[in-house]
Scaffold this active site. Structure first.
Site, PDB file in Angstrom:
ATOM      1  N   ASP A 232      39.492  45.044  35.885  1.00 31.20           N
ATOM      2  CA  ASP A 232      40.212  45.216  37.143  1.00 31.20           C
ATOM      3  C   ASP A 232      39.152  45.748  38.106  1.00 31.20           C
ATOM      4  O   ASP A 232      38.783  46.920  38.039  1.00 31.20           O
ATOM      5  CB  ASP A 232      41.338  46.240  36.966  1.00 31.20           C
ATOM      6  N   HIS A 233      38.640  44.860  38.979  1.00 31.17           N
ATOM      7  CA  HIS A 233      37.445  45.255  39.745  1.00 31.17           C
ATOM      8  C   HIS A 233      37.716  46.436  40.664  1.00 31.17           C
ATOM      9  O   HIS A 233      36.791  47.089  41.124  1.00 31.17           O
ATOM     10  CB  HIS A 233      36.860  44.063  40.508  1.00 31.17           C
ATOM     11  N   HIS A 295      46.138  46.291  40.283  1.00 30.84           N
ATOM     12  CA  HIS A 295      45.202  47.124  41.053  1.00 30.84           C
ATOM     13  C   HIS A 295      45.836  48.427  41.543  1.00 30.84           C
ATOM     14  O   HIS A 295      45.298  49.509  41.349  1.00 30.84           O
ATOM     15  CB  HIS A 295      44.693  46.377  42.287  1.00 30.84           C
TER      16      HIS A 295
HETATM   17  P1  NDP Z   1      38.327  28.583  39.531  1.00 35.67           P
HETATM   18  O1  NDP Z   1      39.588  27.883  39.860  1.00 35.67           O
HETATM   19  O2  NDP Z   1      37.148  28.433  40.442  1.00 35.67           O
HETATM   20  O3  NDP Z   1      37.950  28.199  38.046  1.00 35.67           O
HETATM   21  C1  NDP Z   1      36.784  28.605  37.382  1.00 35.67           C
HETATM   22  C2  NDP Z   1      36.300  27.490  36.483  1.00 35.67           C
HETATM   23  O4  NDP Z   1      37.193  27.354  35.407  1.00 35.67           O
HETATM   24  C3  NDP Z   1      36.238  26.155  37.149  1.00 35.67           C
HETATM   25  O5  NDP Z   1      35.002  25.954  37.780  1.00 35.67           O
HETATM   26  C4  NDP Z   1      36.491  25.193  36.022  1.00 35.67           C
HETATM   27  O6  NDP Z   1      35.265  24.773  35.468  1.00 35.67           O
HETATM   28  C5  NDP Z   1      37.199  26.015  34.982  1.00 35.67           C
HETATM   29  N1  NDP Z   1      38.591  25.562  34.853  1.00 35.67           N
HETATM   30  C6  NDP Z   1      39.457  25.241  35.823  1.00 35.67           C
HETATM   31  N2  NDP Z   1      40.641  24.879  35.320  1.00 35.67           N
HETATM   32  C7  NDP Z   1      40.521  24.979  33.990  1.00 35.67           C
HETATM   33  C8  NDP Z   1      41.377  24.741  32.888  1.00 35.67           C
HETATM   34  N3  NDP Z   1      42.628  24.338  33.074  1.00 35.67           N
HETATM   35  N4  NDP Z   1      40.908  24.922  31.644  1.00 35.67           N
HETATM   36  C9  NDP Z   1      39.653  25.341  31.448  1.00 35.67           C
HETATM   37  N5  NDP Z   1      38.773  25.568  32.435  1.00 35.67           N
HETATM   38  C10 NDP Z   1      39.209  25.402  33.681  1.00 35.67           C
HETATM   39  O7  NDP Z   1      38.704  30.110  39.352  1.00 35.67           O
HETATM   40  P2  NDP Z   1      37.981  31.392  39.894  1.00 35.67           P
HETATM   41  O8  NDP Z   1      36.540  31.310  39.592  1.00 35.67           O
HETATM   42  O9  NDP Z   1      38.404  31.641  41.267  1.00 35.67           O
HETATM   43  O10 NDP Z   1      38.671  32.532  39.002  1.00 35.67           O
HETATM   44  C11 NDP Z   1      38.425  32.655  37.622  1.00 35.67           C
HETATM   45  C12 NDP Z   1      39.228  33.825  37.088  1.00 35.67           C
HETATM   46  O11 NDP Z   1      38.865  34.997  37.777  1.00 35.67           O
HETATM   47  C13 NDP Z   1      40.741  33.692  37.268  1.00 35.67           C
HETATM   48  O12 NDP Z   1      41.384  34.272  36.185  1.00 35.67           O
HETATM   49  C14 NDP Z   1      41.020  34.509  38.529  1.00 35.67           C
HETATM   50  O13 NDP Z   1      42.336  35.029  38.526  1.00 35.67           O
HETATM   51  C15 NDP Z   1      40.001  35.623  38.375  1.00 35.67           C
HETATM   52  N6  NDP Z   1      39.607  36.215  39.652  1.00 35.67           N
HETATM   53  C16 NDP Z   1      38.960  35.487  40.591  1.00 35.67           C
HETATM   54  C17 NDP Z   1      38.552  36.060  41.775  1.00 35.67           C
HETATM   55  C18 NDP Z   1      37.795  35.286  42.796  1.00 35.67           C
HETATM   56  O14 NDP Z   1      37.367  35.896  43.801  1.00 35.67           O
HETATM   57  N7  NDP Z   1      37.582  33.982  42.632  1.00 35.67           N
HETATM   58  C19 NDP Z   1      38.818  37.492  42.061  1.00 35.67           C
HETATM   59  C20 NDP Z   1      39.501  38.186  40.982  1.00 35.67           C
HETATM   60  C21 NDP Z   1      39.862  37.565  39.841  1.00 35.67           C
HETATM   61  P3  NDP Z   1      35.106  23.396  34.679  1.00 35.67           P
HETATM   62  O15 NDP Z   1      36.066  22.424  35.255  1.00 35.67           O
HETATM   63  O16 NDP Z   1      33.673  23.034  34.919  1.00 35.67           O
HETATM   64  O17 NDP Z   1      35.392  23.731  33.255  1.00 35.67           O
END
Ligand code: NDP
Length: 545
Positions: A232-233, A295
């Site tokens: 939890d950042h 949070h």
């Molecule tokens: P993204 O939607 O950008 O997904 C991250 C990566 O996960 C994608 O690049 C994709 O890579 C892979 N992905 C997408 N869908 C699936 C799937 N169904 N199964 C497996 N892999 C998948 O998410 P975020 O990076 O924004 O967030 C990632 C996590 O971090 C989440 O749980 C989010 O709640 C949490 N988070 C994010 C924040 C942010 O600022 N972005 C802030 C706080 C929390 P590929 O297709 O190459 O496998």
């Protein structure tokens, strides 16, 4: 002296800057003097980031890791193995990392980048294919040999929550979740394995009590609780941790930190942004799940918990769990009267016209998702009985701001009631989480002149001024803690379950009763009228900014 944003408080910030500015700021931040942890360097390890092609990885994790490399907190041989479904070579991953760091304003022209890039690798994976995990295991062993990482592995789940269980199960079935300390592994296996294995799981951990339990079942099958770091950042933010320092490294505050002196507490996390491009994600989430259950409840736990016996992971987490369990549960009636929700309509934010939530991309035209939530919580213990905690969070509010405001009780007797000015404001201690991180204390002072005229003034501590620099967003600090095996600032599962349990009746009530008045607040305001009424019915009001 200058005037406060609210216009009603005179600021004596220069006065306190004198008090807080020290000859040698480095001496002050020495963790030993603050009674905090002593700096250590983690053991060499490989950090496997699942979701390495995603937003979180490029925007937060890699910049945080690069920051740790710059401050020399990473061990020799530290290795990052990006994992995702996207096909990419090691070199392509290095290149996209370089571009992402440049975008974040990092200097990637010198030896620091060269050395960081040598530790970057990439492995494509199909999480539904057990073969991908076998290949991952082989790659880890190869990297261990080249990088000297001794079998230590940190997995980081930076993927959408729907993929958490699949990856955890894949790691478990491939034997990648077990470490040398696994008491359930047979002797032969334990000898064959070296090093530690840990996992950082991104938020949200479940979207309800039932789904959190289901996810935990999968986690528990593959990992022991002490291997799991639910991130939890917010807890990585300096100002949140400073609540611990404020309360437990000073004699001054703890004696008044109770129902005898405190009237109520307000916790606000306000955003001026809307859902941006994440409308489809937000439709499944909403303010209660996205912000309050995790949070804001973490912040509340730290503000209100009893002093732990020591600043170690389990004593601190035991107290936060006890605190959440002491919060009076909602029932059908209080879910209606002590929890309010809202959704933004069109409006103006910082002189820009903005669309309503239902007009955002990926959002249903009749969406019932709340973009604002406020709750009144009552803690049934000796310290807090009768002291309400008002907690609110929303999108498209007037401006971006996160703070905890402790309002003290009224004076028992007003000595100056006969003077020309008798309207005394209550003392307030405000912990600003962002922006302009710091702490301020509001108290009454006499206006210079022949009459006893009182004015509220503020003593202000600004992090930037006191410690000479901006604070980070928390990811670097938390990743470092996890690499060191320190779980103090990571919610344990019993806390997560207690928090979901608390909000389950509100979720249920909101699911069963479609909101009839959405959109009920204009973008750029401080939320719906119902939020104001939540405090007005108790004779109080939200802080004005
Ligand atoms: P993204 O939607 O950008 O997904 C991250 C990566 O996960 C994608 O690049 C994709 O890579 C892979 N992905 C997408 N869908 C699936 C799937 N169904 N199964 C497996 N892999 C998948 O998410 P975020 O990076 O924004 O967030 C990632 C996590 O971090 C989440 O749980 C989010 O709640 C949490 N988070 C994010 C924040 C942010 O600022 N972005 C802030 C706080 C929390 P590929 O297709 O190459 O496998």
């Amino acid at each position: 002296m200058s005037s406060d944003a609210s216009g009603d408080t005179t600021i004596l910030s220069w006065g306190l800057v004198l008090l807080l500015t020290v000859d040698n700021p480095h001496e002050v931040v020495n963790p030993l003097r603050l009674g905090m942890r002593v700096e250590r360097t983690p053991e060499p390890c490989i950090m496997v980031i699942a979701g390495a092609s995603g937003d979180l990885c490029y925007r937060k994790l890699l910049p945080a890791l690069f920051g740790l490399a710059r401050s020399r907190h990473l061990p020799t041989g530290f290795t990052i193995l990006g994992l995702a479904r996207t096909d990419m070579s090691d070199d392509a991953f290095r290149q996209s990392t370089k571009e992402a760091l440049e975008k974040e304003g990092e200097d990637v022209s010198g030896p620091l980048w060269e050395s960081f890039a040598k530790g970057l690798f990439y492995q494509p994976a199909d999480y539904s294919d057990p073969g991908s995990f076998t290949a991952l295991g082989k790659r880890l062993v190869e990297l261990d040999a080249v990088r000297g990482t001794c079998g230590n592995r940190m997995f980081y789940l930076a993927v959408p929550p729907s993929a958490f269980s699949t990856i955890i199960n894949g790691l478990g079935k491939a034997g990648l979740s077990r470490d040398a300390f696994d008491p359930s592994a047979g002797d032969a296996d334990a000898k064959a394995l070296q090093g530690w294995v840990r996992i950082i799981i991104e938020k949200p951990f479940g979207r309800s009590l039932a789904s959190a339990r289901a996810l935990q079942r999968d986690v528990g099958r593959a990992f022991r609780e002490d291997q799991v770091y639910r991130i939890d950042h917010y807890l990585g933010k300096e100002t949140v941790q400073n609540v611990l320092a404020l309360r437990f490294a000073n004699l001054l505050f703890e004696p008044v930190w109770n129902r005898r002196y405190i009237d109520h507490v307000q916790i606000t996390v306000a955003e001026s942004l809307g859902v941006e491009k994440r409308g489809a994600y937000y439709e499944e989430s909403g303010a209660l799940r996205d912000m309050i259950q995790n949070h804001l409840m973490q912040v509340l736990s730290i503000v209100a918990m009893e002093p732990p016996a020591s600043f170690k992971a389990n004593p601190v987490r035991d107290e936060t769990v006890k605190l959440v369990r002491a919060i009076r549960p909602f029932d059908a009636e209080s879910a209606r009267t002590s929890a309010v929700r809202g959704q933004y309509g069109r409006g103006w934010v910082h002189v820009t016209a903005v669309p309503g939530y239902r007009e955002e991309t990926g959002v249903a035209a009749d969406s019932p998702t709340e973009t604002f939530a406020a709750v009144k919580l009552t803690i049934d213990n000796w310290r807090w009985a009768g002291v309400p905690f008002y907690v609110r969070s929303g999108k498209r509010l007037s401006h971006k701001l996160s703070e905890v405001a402790i309002s003290f009780r009224k004076l028992p007797h007003l000595l100056f009631a006969d003077g020309p000015q008798s309207d005394v404001e209550d003392n307030a201690l405000v912990i600003r989480i962002q922006p302009d991180e710091g702490i301020s204390l509001r108290f009454e002072a006499k206006l210079p002149g022949p009459h006893m005229i009182l004015r509220p003034v503020r003593m202000d501590m600004h992090y930037g001024t006191a410690f000479g620099g901006p604070t980070t967003d928390g990811y670097g600090r938390l990743i470092l803690d996890a690499l060191l095996g320190d779980g103090t600032l990571f919610p344990r599962y019993d806390w997560v379950e207690a928090s979901w349990t608390l909000f389950a009746p509100v979720q249920e009530a909101w699911k069963n009763e479609r909101p009839q008045n959405f959109a009920n607040y204009e973008a750029g305001t401080w939320g719906p009228a119902e939020a104001r009424q939540l405090l007005e019915q108790d004779g109080r009001r939200w802080r004005r900014f």
